[in-house]
Design a protein around this motif. Structure first.
Motif, PDB file in Angstrom:
ATOM      1  N   ASP A  74      89.343 -20.294 -62.973  1.00  0.00           N
ATOM      2  CA  ASP A  74      89.964 -19.010 -62.657  1.00  0.00           C
ATOM      3  C   ASP A  74      89.306 -18.371 -61.438  1.00  0.00           C
ATOM      4  N   PHE A  75      87.980 -18.493 -61.326  1.00  0.00           N
ATOM      5  CA  PHE A  75      87.303 -17.938 -60.147  1.00  0.00           C
ATOM      6  C   PHE A  75      87.742 -18.678 -58.894  1.00  0.00           C
ATOM      7  N   VAL A  76      87.829 -20.000 -58.963  1.00  0.00           N
ATOM      8  CA  VAL A  76      88.243 -20.773 -57.802  1.00  0.00           C
ATOM      9  C   VAL A  76      89.638 -20.349 -57.345  1.00  0.00           C
ATOM     10  N   VAL A  77      90.543 -20.144 -58.289  1.00  0.00           N
ATOM     11  CA  VAL A  77      91.912 -19.746 -57.949  1.00  0.00           C
ATOM     12  C   VAL A  77      91.944 -18.330 -57.391  1.00  0.00           C
ATOM     13  N   ASN A  78      91.376 -17.388 -58.119  1.00  0.00           N
ATOM     14  CA  ASN A  78      91.594 -15.968 -57.838  1.00  0.00           C
ATOM     15  C   ASN A  78      90.626 -15.352 -56.847  1.00  0.00           C
ATOM     16  N   HIS A  79      89.503 -16.030 -56.587  1.00  0.00           N
ATOM     17  CA  HIS A  79      88.496 -15.439 -55.711  1.00  0.00           C
ATOM     18  C   HIS A  79      88.125 -16.381 -54.563  1.00  0.00           C
ATOM     19  N   TRP A  80      87.664 -17.585 -54.887  1.00  0.00           N
ATOM     20  CA  TRP A  80      87.287 -18.533 -53.830  1.00  0.00           C
ATOM     21  C   TRP A  80      88.483 -18.882 -52.948  1.00  0.00           C
ATOM     22  N   LEU A  81      89.555 -19.374 -53.552  1.00  0.00           N
ATOM     23  CA  LEU A  81      90.698 -19.820 -52.769  1.00  0.00           C
ATOM     24  C   LEU A  81      91.456 -18.646 -52.155  1.00  0.00           C
ATOM     25  N   ARG A  82      91.619 -17.587 -52.905  1.00  0.00           N
ATOM     26  CA  ARG A  82      92.312 -16.406 -52.365  1.00  0.00           C
ATOM     27  C   ARG A  82      91.580 -15.850 -51.153  1.00  0.00           C
ATOM     28  N   SER A  83      90.254 -15.692 -51.261  1.00  0.00           N
ATOM     29  CA  SER A  83      89.495 -15.157 -50.124  1.00  0.00           C
ATOM     30  C   SER A  83      89.523 -16.116 -48.945  1.00  0.00           C
ATOM     31  N   LYS A  87      91.997 -18.243 -48.137  1.00  0.00           N
ATOM     32  CA  LYS A  87      93.315 -18.219 -47.509  1.00  0.00           C
ATOM     33  C   LYS A  87      93.574 -16.913 -46.763  1.00  0.00           C
ATOM     34  N   GLU A  88      93.011 -15.806 -47.231  1.00  0.00           N
ATOM     35  CA  GLU A  88      93.281 -14.519 -46.606  1.00  0.00           C
ATOM     36  C   GLU A  88      92.389 -14.222 -45.407  1.00  0.00           C
ATOM     37  N   ASN A  89      91.285 -14.972 -45.253  1.00  0.00           N
ATOM     38  CA  ASN A  89      90.325 -14.622 -44.200  1.00  0.00           C
ATOM     39  C   ASN A  89      90.015 -15.737 -43.213  1.00  0.00           C
ATOM     40  N   VAL A  90      90.389 -16.947 -43.503  1.00  0.00           N
ATOM     41  CA  VAL A  90      89.995 -18.084 -42.669  1.00  0.00           C
ATOM     42  C   VAL A  90      91.230 -18.730 -42.043  1.00  0.00           C
ATOM     43  N   ASP A  91      91.124 -19.052 -40.768  1.00  0.00           N
ATOM     44  CA  ASP A  91      92.174 -19.768 -40.053  1.00  0.00           C
ATOM     45  C   ASP A  91      92.181 -21.208 -40.558  1.00  0.00           C
ATOM     46  N   SER A 133      81.844 -26.435 -50.120  1.00  0.00           N
ATOM     47  CA  SER A 133      81.492 -25.078 -50.527  1.00  0.00           C
ATOM     48  C   SER A 133      81.470 -24.998 -52.042  1.00  0.00           C
ATOM     49  N   ASP A 134      80.411 -24.394 -52.603  1.00  0.00           N
ATOM     50  CA  ASP A 134      80.454 -24.050 -54.022  1.00  0.00           C
ATOM     51  C   ASP A 134      81.725 -23.250 -54.302  1.00  0.00           C
ATOM     52  N   GLY A 135      82.360 -23.546 -55.424  1.00  0.00           N
ATOM     53  CA  GLY A 135      83.595 -22.850 -55.749  1.00  0.00           C
ATOM     54  C   GLY A 135      83.430 -21.712 -56.722  1.00  0.00           C
ATOM     55  N   GLY A 136      82.344 -21.722 -57.488  1.00  0.00           N
ATOM     56  CA  GLY A 136      82.202 -20.756 -58.570  1.00  0.00           C
ATOM     57  C   GLY A 136      81.426 -19.510 -58.242  1.00  0.00           C
ATOM     58  N   ASP A 137      80.784 -19.444 -57.048  1.00  0.00           N
ATOM     59  CA  ASP A 137      79.970 -18.275 -56.742  1.00  0.00           C
ATOM     60  C   ASP A 137      79.938 -17.953 -55.246  1.00  0.00           C
ATOM     61  N   ILE A 138      80.994 -18.309 -54.536  1.00  0.00           N
ATOM     62  CA  ILE A 138      81.111 -17.992 -53.106  1.00  0.00           C
ATOM     63  C   ILE A 138      82.453 -17.328 -52.838  1.00  0.00           C
ATOM     64  N   ILE A 139      82.442 -16.307 -51.958  1.00  0.00           N
ATOM     65  CA  ILE A 139      83.679 -15.732 -51.430  1.00  0.00           C
ATOM     66  C   ILE A 139      83.587 -15.694 -49.912  1.00  0.00           C
ATOM     67  N   PHE A 140      84.764 -15.679 -49.282  1.00  0.00           N
ATOM     68  CA  PHE A 140      84.875 -15.609 -47.826  1.00  0.00           C
ATOM     69  C   PHE A 140      85.402 -14.228 -47.452  1.00  0.00           C
ATOM     70  N   GLN A 141      84.774 -13.596 -46.453  1.00  0.00           N
ATOM     71  CA  GLN A 141      85.191 -12.248 -46.060  1.00  0.00           C
ATOM     72  C   GLN A 141      85.704 -12.165 -44.628  1.00  0.00           C
ATOM     73  N   SER A 142      85.427 -13.166 -43.816  1.00  0.00           N
ATOM     74  CA  SER A 142      85.963 -13.218 -42.456  1.00  0.00           C
ATOM     75  C   SER A 142      85.997 -14.676 -42.006  1.00  0.00           C
ATOM     76  N   ASP A 143      86.532 -14.904 -40.828  1.00  0.00           N
ATOM     77  CA  ASP A 143      86.852 -16.259 -40.405  1.00  0.00           C
ATOM     78  C   ASP A 143      85.600 -17.096 -40.134  1.00  0.00           C
ATOM     79  N   ILE A 144      85.688 -18.367 -40.511  1.00  0.00           N
ATOM     80  CA  ILE A 144      84.606 -19.319 -40.233  1.00  0.00           C
ATOM     81  C   ILE A 144      85.104 -20.471 -39.359  1.00  0.00           C
ATOM     82  N   ARG A 145      86.277 -20.322 -38.794  1.00  0.00           N
ATOM     83  CA  ARG A 145      86.880 -21.415 -38.021  1.00  0.00           C
ATOM     84  C   ARG A 145      85.948 -21.996 -36.952  1.00  0.00           C
ATOM     85  N   PRO A 146      85.181 -21.170 -36.216  1.00  0.00           N
ATOM     86  CA  PRO A 146      84.317 -21.751 -35.177  1.00  0.00           C
ATOM     87  C   PRO A 146      83.333 -22.797 -35.707  1.00  0.00           C
TER      88      PRO A 146
END
Length: 281
Positions: free
Chosen positions: A15-24, A26-30, A90-103
Motif C-alpha cells: 500500500d505504501f509503494v502504491v500510494n506514496h512511493w509510486l504516487r510521489s 509519478k507526480e514529481n519526476v520526469d 530505491s527502497d519502496g517502503g520508506d522513501i518519497i520523492f518531492q522534486s525531480d531527479i531526472r539529472p
C-alpha cells in the motif's frame, strides 16, 4: 535507451509503494523513457492490479531470503532479458520523492552513484547489524577497503545497467547466505568503493535518522535549512519505533517528527561513531 527504476514489496509494503512511493515518483519526476519495475514478494492481487494500472511493471519473485538482498538476484535476471541504460534501485517502503531527479540519469553515466552516511561506518554496521552473512575469507578484504570510509546508504543506488547486472554474482562470491538485514549495503558499498563511484549530494537520499543537516516539515513536506524541498526523503530504520517520522508518506496529512526518537537515535549514532573511531585509532 530507456532507464529503469526498481523496487520491491510484499503485502505489508504494498500500500505504501502504491500510494506514496509510486504516487510521489509519478507526480514529481520526469519519467520520459523511464520504466518502473516492482518485484513482488507477496503482494495482494489488489496491490498488483493497482501498480499495473499506474504503469508499473510487476515481476513475481521467490522469497527465499531477505528481500533487500534477493531483489538484486531478480533484478539481474530482468536486466539479462531487457536492455536499459541506467538503473536506479530505491527502497519502496520508506522513501518519497518531492522534486525531480531526472539529472541523476543523465550525469556520470559510467559510474555508480550514491549518498554516503558520514556517521555510519563498517565497524558500526558490525556492532549494530552484524556481518554473519559474509564469508569468513571475504570479510578481511571488505574490511581493508571500507574500514575508514563512510558507508553508502543502500536504499538509493544508481548505476549503469552493465554494472548492476553483475551485482548478484558479486554478492554470491562474497556471502554465504542472504538472510541478514543490511548485508546489501555492505556489498554495494564495497563494490562502489572498489570500482569507483560519484558521491551524490545528501538531498538525493536524505536519511532522516543519521543526517546532521537541519530540516523542517510543513504541511507534510520536507524542507532543508534553506527552505528548499528535499528531492528524496528516506525515513530509514530497521524497526518502526526507531524511525524519525511517524505517518511517513506523501500528503499534507502525513509526516510528524518524533523528536525524542529522532534526536536520541541521532545522538546514539554519533556516540557509537565516536566510540568506534576511538577504538580503531
Amino acid at each position: 535507451m530507456a532507464h529503469l527504476i526498481e523496487t520491491y514489496a510484499d503485502f505489508r509494503r504494498g500500500d505504501f509503494v502504491v500510494n506514496h512511493w509510486l504516487r510521489s515518483l509519478k507526480e514529481n519526476v520526469d519519467l520520459r523513457d523511464v520504466d518502473i519495475l516492482v518485484h513482488d514478494y507477496g503482494l495482494t492481487d489488489a496491490q498488483v492490479k493497482q501498480l499495473r494500472e499506474l504503469g508499473a511493471r510487476v515481476e513475481r519473485g521467490v522469497r527465499d531470503g531477505r528481500m533487500s538482498n534477493i531483489h538484486y538476484r531478480d533484478l539481474a535476471d530482468f536486466l539479462r532479458k531487457y536492455e536499459y541504460d541506467q538503473v536506479l534501485y530505491s527502497d519502496g517502503g520508506d522513501i518519497i520523492f518531492q522534486s525531480d531527479i531526472r539529472p541523476l540519469f543523465e550525469n556520470h553515466k559510467d559510474s555508480y552513484r550514491g549518498v554516503c552516511e558520514d556517521v555510519f561506518t563498517l565497524p558500526m554496521h558490525q556492532w549494530t547489524l552484524g556481518v554473519g552473512d559474509i564469508k569468513g575469507d571475504s570479510y578481511p578484504t571488505i574490511k581493508r577497503l571500507l574500514y575508514k570510509k563512510p558507508m553508502i546508504n543502500g536504499g538509493f543506488v544508481l548505476g549503469p545497467a552493465r554494472k548492476m547486472v553483475h551485482c548478484w554474482d558479486e554478492y554470491l562470491s562474497l556471502c554465504r547466505d542472504h538472510r541478514r538485514h543490511g548485508t546489501d549495503q555492505i556489498i554495494m558499498s564495497y563494490l562502489m568503493y572498489r570500482d569507483g563511484f560519484v558521491r551524490l549530494p545528501e538531498k538525493y537520499n536524505f536519511v532522516l535518522i543519521t543526517t546532521k543537516s537541519r530540516f523542517s516539515i510543513t504541511r507534510g513536506r520536507f524542507y532543508d535549512s534553506a527552505g528548499e524541498l528535499i528531492p528524496v526523503v528516506h525515513n530509514a530504520g530497521r524497526y518502526d519505533w526507531a524511525r524519525s517520522v511517524s505517518r511517513f508518506g506523501y500528503g499534507e496529512d502525513r509526516n510528524k517528527l518524533m523528536s525524542a526518537t529522532h534526536y536520541s537515535m541521532s545522538a546514539f549514532y554519533s556516540a557509537l561513531n565516536w566510540l568506534t573511531r576511538r577504538i580503531r585509532d
